[in-house]
Design a protein around this motif. Structure first.
Motif, PDB file in Angstrom:
ATOM      1  N   UNK A 206      16.609  -1.272   6.117  1.00  0.00           N
ATOM      2  CA  UNK A 206      16.064   0.065   6.307  1.00  0.00           C
ATOM      3  C   UNK A 206      14.911   0.337   5.342  1.00  0.00           C
ATOM      4  N   UNK A 207      15.044  -0.162   4.102  1.00  0.00           N
ATOM      5  CA  UNK A 207      13.989   0.064   3.109  1.00  0.00           C
ATOM      6  C   UNK A 207      12.764  -0.786   3.391  1.00  0.00           C
ATOM      7  N   UNK A 208      12.975  -1.997   3.899  1.00  0.00           N
ATOM      8  CA  UNK A 208      11.856  -2.903   4.162  1.00  0.00           C
ATOM      9  C   UNK A 208      10.880  -2.324   5.180  1.00  0.00           C
ATOM     10  N   UNK A 209      11.353  -1.459   6.050  1.00  0.00           N
ATOM     11  CA  UNK A 209      10.455  -0.876   7.046  1.00  0.00           C
ATOM     12  C   UNK A 209       9.360  -0.034   6.396  1.00  0.00           C
ATOM     13  N   UNK A 210       9.601   0.405   5.168  1.00  0.00           N
ATOM     14  CA  UNK A 210       8.580   1.178   4.452  1.00  0.00           C
ATOM     15  C   UNK A 210       7.336   0.346   4.187  1.00  0.00           C
ATOM     16  N   UNK A 211       7.497  -0.988   4.165  1.00  0.00           N
ATOM     17  CA  UNK A 211       6.370  -1.866   3.847  1.00  0.00           C
ATOM     18  C   UNK A 211       5.768  -2.527   5.083  1.00  0.00           C
ATOM     19  N   UNK A 212       6.223  -2.102   6.258  1.00  0.00           N
ATOM     20  CA  UNK A 212       5.616  -2.633   7.471  1.00  0.00           C
ATOM     21  C   UNK A 212       4.158  -2.210   7.566  1.00  0.00           C
ATOM     22  N   UNK A 213       3.842  -1.070   6.934  1.00  0.00           N
ATOM     23  CA  UNK A 213       2.445  -0.638   6.870  1.00  0.00           C
ATOM     24  C   UNK A 213       2.281   0.333   5.705  1.00  0.00           C
ATOM     25  N   UNK A 214       1.482  -0.073   4.732  1.00  0.00           N
ATOM     26  CA  UNK A 214       1.141   0.798   3.611  1.00  0.00           C
ATOM     27  C   UNK A 214      -0.366   0.994   3.655  1.00  0.00           C
ATOM     28  N   UNK A 215      -0.790   2.241   3.848  1.00  0.00           N
ATOM     29  CA  UNK A 215      -2.208   2.543   3.977  1.00  0.00           C
ATOM     30  C   UNK A 215      -2.603   3.609   2.963  1.00  0.00           C
ATOM     31  N   UNK A 216      -3.916   3.817   2.803  1.00  0.00           N
ATOM     32  CA  UNK A 216      -4.414   4.827   1.872  1.00  0.00           C
ATOM     33  C   UNK A 216      -5.381   5.752   2.592  1.00  0.00           C
ATOM     34  N   UNK A 217      -5.639   6.911   1.970  1.00  0.00           N
ATOM     35  CA  UNK A 217      -6.595   7.839   2.570  1.00  0.00           C
ATOM     36  C   UNK A 217      -7.805   8.107   1.680  1.00  0.00           C
ATOM     37  N   UNK A 218      -7.839   7.488   0.487  1.00  0.00           N
ATOM     38  CA  UNK A 218      -9.048   7.508  -0.342  1.00  0.00           C
ATOM     39  C   UNK A 218      -8.872   6.512  -1.484  1.00  0.00           C
ATOM     40  N   UNK A 219      -9.971   6.177  -2.143  1.00  0.00           N
ATOM     41  CA  UNK A 219      -9.918   5.198  -3.233  1.00  0.00           C
ATOM     42  C   UNK A 219     -10.756   5.685  -4.404  1.00  0.00           C
ATOM     43  N   UNK A 220     -10.370   5.195  -5.620  1.00  0.00           N
ATOM     44  CA  UNK A 220     -11.023   5.651  -6.848  1.00  0.00           C
ATOM     45  C   UNK A 220     -11.114   4.478  -7.821  1.00  0.00           C
ATOM     46  N   UNK A 221     -12.101   4.568  -8.702  1.00  0.00           N
ATOM     47  CA  UNK A 221     -12.148   3.638  -9.831  1.00  0.00           C
ATOM     48  C   UNK A 221     -11.297   4.204 -10.969  1.00  0.00           C
ATOM     49  N   UNK A 222     -10.668   3.353 -11.771  1.00  0.00           N
ATOM     50  CA  UNK A 222      -9.803   3.858 -12.845  1.00  0.00           C
ATOM     51  C   UNK A 222     -10.504   4.757 -13.840  1.00  0.00           C
ATOM     52  N   UNK A 223     -11.846   4.583 -14.000  1.00  0.00           N
ATOM     53  CA  UNK A 223     -12.560   5.373 -15.005  1.00  0.00           C
ATOM     54  C   UNK A 223     -13.072   6.712 -14.463  1.00  0.00           C
ATOM     55  N   UNK A 224     -12.758   7.045 -13.225  1.00  0.00           N
ATOM     56  CA  UNK A 224     -13.176   8.333 -12.689  1.00  0.00           C
ATOM     57  C   UNK A 224     -12.350   9.453 -13.307  1.00  0.00           C
ATOM     58  N   UNK A 225     -13.000  10.597 -13.489  1.00  0.00           N
ATOM     59  CA  UNK A 225     -12.343  11.712 -14.175  1.00  0.00           C
ATOM     60  C   UNK A 225     -11.072  12.167 -13.458  1.00  0.00           C
TER      61      UNK A 225
END
Length: 326
Positions: A206-225
């Motif tokens: 049941x938990x493995x289904x969480x990793x069938x698709x992991x997506x994002x809606x934006x991205x950042x560099x670590x040094x961004x405020x």
């Protein structure tokens, strides 16, 4: 007939032949209905693509080494598939009809093809900076298509169908971080809310289904405020059967969830010896380790330098209560 009259007649015929040649060849360059507007665009020759939209939005994609990046959006890798889709759209623009041969400045303004009014300007360059394509896309006409004009040509055409190019930079990246079939997962270890351990087998499917698709809606560099103060205190480690491992570090900031991800390798020896008497199973295992190592390196170049924002539904699937997993 006198020599003088013959000379005059010959000259007149020569001039007439020049006019005929000019107009015949000019007509020959016109595009007929259903012909392709952009011909011979070689995707492999493209090194930079700039798409300027009305309202000063710009997509600038450049080749760096063996990949394309969003030059004006933090240098994030572009998706080859989505870039190919854009090139395919451009290469398959078909002409419905020619609407003007030598349009005036007023005509171009009416078609929304002048510099201040055009909807989209596409410019594509090769390795040495040579322009492979310059294309202005104007307003649409009813439901038929858009007015278009190629750079260096005066003719204006109406396309067969509407031309849709996205001005959203997120439409030029691959939003999926992970897509792992659950049958490829050997085990998952968690550290959530200070509780640490391996997910029980009875609860794994049941938990493995969480990793069938992991997506994002934006991205950042670590040094961004916006990224200051993030505490990546929760950790998920996904072990695959081929010894490839993904480590997900998660943080919360208000109502938003953020994720960092790295690829690792489990217990792969520095040197592997192969001889002719090895079983097919061992050879397959060695091949799998080699592929896993290459995939880890590729993945980390593309994904590891970034912090990704994920939607709340994805975050809740991953950050389950430890008592429901351990």
């Amino acid at each position: 007939m006198s020599l003088k009259k013959l000379t005059i007649l010959t000259s007149v015929l020569f001039i007439i032949s020049l006019f005929v040649f000019y107009f015949e060849n000019r007509r020959g360059t016109d595009l007929v209905a259903d012909s392709e507007l952009v011909k011979g665009l070689d995707a492999s020759a493209i090194y930079r693509m700039e798409i300027k939209f009305k309202g000063n939005q710009t997509i600038n994609i450049s080749r760096e080494e063996n990949r394309f990046i969003l030059k004006n959006h933090k240098g994030h890798p572009a998706s080859p598939e989505r870039l190919n889709d854009t090139i395919f759209k451009l290469a398959n623009i078909q002409v419905r009809e020619k609407v003007a041969s030598s349009p005036s400045a007023r005509d171009l303004a009416n078609y929304a093809l002048d510099e201040s009014g055009r909807e989209v300007l596409v410019q594509i360059y090769g390795l040495k900076g040579e322009k492979l394509l310059g294309l202005s896309i104007g307003k649409s006409y009813k439901s038929f298509g858009n007015y278009v004009q190629k750079e260096g040509q005066s003719e204006v055409y109406l396309s067969n169908e509407p031309i849709h190019l996205s001005s959203n930079y997120l439409d030029y990246v691959e939003p999926r971080l992970l897509q792992i079939p659950k049958e490829d997962i050997a085990k998952v270890e968690i550290q959530i809310n200070g509780k640490k351990g391996e997910v029980k087998k009875a609860k794994a499917d049941a938990y493995f289904t969480a990793f069938s698709l992991v997506a994002f809606d934006d991205f950042f560099r670590p040094d961004e405020s916006e990224m200051s103060g993030l505490n990546f205190s929760d950790e998920i480690i996904i072990h695959l059967k081929n010894k490839l491992t993904y480590r997900l570090d998660l943080a919360k900031k208000g109502e938003q969830s953020f994720l960092k991800i790295h690829a690792l390798l489990d217990d792969i020896p520095e040197q592997v010896e192969i001889n002719k008497n090895d079983s097919p199973e061992k050879l397959k295992e060695v091949e799998g380790m080699a592929k896993a190592q290459a995939e880890a390196q590729r993945f980390n170049v593309l994904k590891a330098p970034w912090i990704y924002r994920i939607d709340e539904m994805t975050a809740k699937k991953i950050l389950k209560d430890p008592k429901d997993l351990l």
